[in-house]
Design a protein around this motif. Structure first.
Motif, PDB file in Angstrom:
ATOM      1  N   MET A   1       7.663  10.786  14.966  1.00 48.91           N
ATOM      2  CA  MET A   1       6.594  10.212  14.146  1.00 48.91           C
ATOM      3  C   MET A   1       6.796  10.569  12.682  1.00 48.91           C
ATOM      4  O   MET A   1       6.574   9.731  11.805  1.00 48.91           O
ATOM      5  CB  MET A   1       5.227  10.696  14.625  1.00 48.91           C
ATOM      6  CG  MET A   1       4.777  10.067  15.910  1.00 48.91           C
ATOM      7  SD  MET A   1       3.136  10.665  16.337  1.00 48.91           S
ATOM      8  CE  MET A   1       3.140  10.352  18.088  1.00 48.91           C
ATOM      9  N   ASP A   2       7.230  11.797  12.417  1.00 48.63           N
ATOM     10  CA  ASP A   2       7.506  12.196  11.036  1.00 48.63           C
ATOM     11  C   ASP A   2       8.562  11.303  10.401  1.00 48.63           C
ATOM     12  O   ASP A   2       8.470  10.956   9.226  1.00 48.63           O
ATOM     13  CB  ASP A   2       7.981  13.654  10.968  1.00 48.63           C
ATOM     14  CG  ASP A   2       6.835  14.633  10.863  1.00 48.63           C
ATOM     15  OD1 ASP A   2       5.709  14.206  10.538  1.00 48.63           O
ATOM     16  OD2 ASP A   2       7.072  15.829  11.096  1.00 48.63           O
TER      17      ASP A   2
ATOM     18  N   ASN B   1       7.790  11.163   4.037  1.00 51.04           N
ATOM     19  CA  ASN B   1       7.301  12.280   3.246  1.00 51.04           C
ATOM     20  C   ASN B   1       6.021  11.863   2.528  1.00 51.04           C
ATOM     21  O   ASN B   1       6.067  11.156   1.529  1.00 51.04           O
ATOM     22  CB  ASN B   1       8.375  12.713   2.237  1.00 51.04           C
ATOM     23  CG  ASN B   1       7.932  13.876   1.391  1.00 51.04           C
ATOM     24  OD1 ASN B   1       6.776  14.264   1.369  1.00 51.04           O
ATOM     25  ND2 ASN B   1       8.893  14.446   0.677  1.00 51.04           N
ATOM     26  N   LEU B   2       4.885  12.320   3.034  1.00 56.56           N
ATOM     27  CA  LEU B   2       3.608  11.910   2.445  1.00 56.56           C
ATOM     28  C   LEU B   2       3.273  12.689   1.180  1.00 56.56           C
ATOM     29  O   LEU B   2       2.288  12.371   0.511  1.00 56.56           O
ATOM     30  CB  LEU B   2       2.479  12.008   3.464  1.00 56.56           C
ATOM     31  CG  LEU B   2       2.562  11.001   4.607  1.00 56.56           C
ATOM     32  CD1 LEU B   2       1.327  11.076   5.486  1.00 56.56           C
ATOM     33  CD2 LEU B   2       2.772   9.592   4.112  1.00 56.56           C
TER      34      LEU B   2
ATOM     35  N   TYR C   1       0.861  -1.172   0.000  1.00 58.92           N
ATOM     36  CA  TYR C   1       0.000   0.000   0.000  1.00 58.92           C
ATOM     37  C   TYR C   1       0.900   1.225   0.000  1.00 58.92           C
ATOM     38  O   TYR C   1       2.036   1.174   0.466  1.00 58.92           O
ATOM     39  CB  TYR C   1      -0.886   0.020   1.252  1.00 58.92           C
ATOM     40  CG  TYR C   1      -1.924  -1.068   1.264  1.00 58.92           C
ATOM     41  CD1 TYR C   1      -3.149  -0.885   0.645  1.00 58.92           C
ATOM     42  CD2 TYR C   1      -1.668  -2.274   1.893  1.00 58.92           C
ATOM     43  CE1 TYR C   1      -4.104  -1.881   0.652  1.00 58.92           C
ATOM     44  CE2 TYR C   1      -2.617  -3.281   1.907  1.00 58.92           C
ATOM     45  CZ  TYR C   1      -3.832  -3.072   1.282  1.00 58.92           C
ATOM     46  OH  TYR C   1      -4.777  -4.073   1.289  1.00 58.92           O
ATOM     47  N   LYS C   2       0.367   2.316  -0.488  1.00 60.10           N
ATOM     48  CA  LYS C   2       1.072   3.585  -0.456  1.00 60.10           C
ATOM     49  C   LYS C   2       0.133   4.596   0.186  1.00 60.10           C
ATOM     50  O   LYS C   2      -1.018   4.743  -0.251  1.00 60.10           O
ATOM     51  CB  LYS C   2       1.445   4.027  -1.876  1.00 60.10           C
ATOM     52  CG  LYS C   2       2.201   5.330  -1.936  1.00 60.10           C
ATOM     53  CD  LYS C   2       2.553   5.639  -3.384  1.00 60.10           C
ATOM     54  CE  LYS C   2       3.352   6.915  -3.499  1.00 60.10           C
ATOM     55  NZ  LYS C   2       3.689   7.188  -4.919  1.00 60.10           N
ATOM     56  N   VAL C   3       0.604   5.271   1.227  1.00 63.89           N
ATOM     57  CA  VAL C   3      -0.176   6.307   1.905  1.00 63.89           C
ATOM     58  C   VAL C   3       0.434   7.649   1.524  1.00 63.89           C
ATOM     59  O   VAL C   3       1.653   7.809   1.551  1.00 63.89           O
ATOM     60  CB  VAL C   3      -0.158   6.096   3.439  1.00 63.89           C
ATOM     61  CG1 VAL C   3      -0.860   7.239   4.143  1.00 63.89           C
ATOM     62  CG2 VAL C   3      -0.816   4.771   3.792  1.00 63.89           C
TER      63      VAL C   3
ATOM     64  N   GLU D   1       5.416   3.801   1.417  1.00 61.19           N
ATOM     65  CA  GLU D   1       5.068   2.413   1.119  1.00 61.19           C
ATOM     66  C   GLU D   1       4.838   1.677   2.440  1.00 61.19           C
ATOM     67  O   GLU D   1       5.634   1.793   3.368  1.00 61.19           O
ATOM     68  CB  GLU D   1       6.198   1.725   0.346  1.00 61.19           C
ATOM     69  CG  GLU D   1       6.445   2.317  -1.022  1.00 61.19           C
ATOM     70  CD  GLU D   1       5.373   1.978  -2.041  1.00 61.19           C
ATOM     71  OE1 GLU D   1       4.722   0.923  -1.915  1.00 61.19           O
ATOM     72  OE2 GLU D   1       5.179   2.796  -2.956  1.00 61.19           O
ATOM     73  N   LEU D   2       3.754   0.923   2.513  1.00 66.61           N
ATOM     74  CA  LEU D   2       3.442   0.129   3.697  1.00 66.61           C
ATOM     75  C   LEU D   2       3.402  -1.333   3.289  1.00 66.61           C
ATOM     76  O   LEU D   2       2.652  -1.706   2.382  1.00 66.61           O
ATOM     77  CB  LEU D   2       2.088   0.529   4.286  1.00 66.61           C
ATOM     78  CG  LEU D   2       1.936   1.970   4.747  1.00 66.61           C
ATOM     79  CD1 LEU D   2       0.504   2.218   5.212  1.00 66.61           C
ATOM     80  CD2 LEU D   2       2.914   2.286   5.853  1.00 66.61           C
TER      81      LEU D   2
END
Length: 173
Positions: free
Chosen positions: A145-146, A151-152, A3-5, A157-158
């Motif tokens: 957390m960042d 970098n969203l 997945y990609k967030v 990638e998850l």
């Protein structure tokens, strides 16, 4: 499959994302929902609170809101129970904390209450979760957390772990 967030790329993308997400609810959310109709008005000011998940380039989930409100969160039915909704919610909460928000509010359908309760929300149809107050300690945690979120603007990638789930967002203190 990974997945990609990522953040919503533009205000023009928002109506199509919301239309896709509305269809995943049973019954679907009405097309004339005034809160969702005006969501693009809050872009780019609340970009870090407008997050989508993709799989093979197709939107499979999202969490969108502004201020202290999570207006819509949804995951495509075949992608549920893998931790994606939790990760989207956690990423949304990080964006809210960066803005100094100390409580997130959302409307929850009866069948989704258990999910929200598991991640710290309380209430009946209107649910709330307190977030940490702004402080130097919170600033440090947000920086950590960042580094986990990445970098969203480019997307993160998850990967699924050995149990077929996405790991929760965890910051070691």
């Amino acid at each position: 499959m990974n997945y990609k967030v990522r953040y919503i790329a533009s205000g023009e993308e928002i109506p199509a994302v919301i239309k896709t997400m509305r269809a995943w609810f049973i019954p679907p959310i009405a097309a004339d929902n005034p809160i969702l109709e005006n969501m693009a008005d809050y872009y780019p000011a609340y970009k870090n609170m407008m997050i989508v998940a993709e799989k093979a380039g197709q939107i499979v989930g999202g969490a969108l809101g502004y201020g202290s409100n999570l207006c819509i969160i949804a995951v495509r039915p075949e992608d549920r129970m893998k931790g994606l909704g939790r990760r989207l919610l956690q990423t949304f909460e990080v964006g809210a904390m960066k803005r100094g928000v100390t409580m997130v509010s959302l409307g929850a359908r009866k069948e989704a209450k258990g999910f929200y309760e598991q991640v710290g929300y309380s209430g009946k149809s209107s649910m709330h979760k307190g977030l940490p107050l702004p402080s130097k300690s919170l600033d440090w945690r947000l920086r950590k957390m960042d580094s986990v979120i990445g970098n969203l603007d480019k997307g993160q990638e998850l990967d699924l772990d050995e149990s077929g789930r996405i790991s929760p967002l965890v910051v070691k203190l």
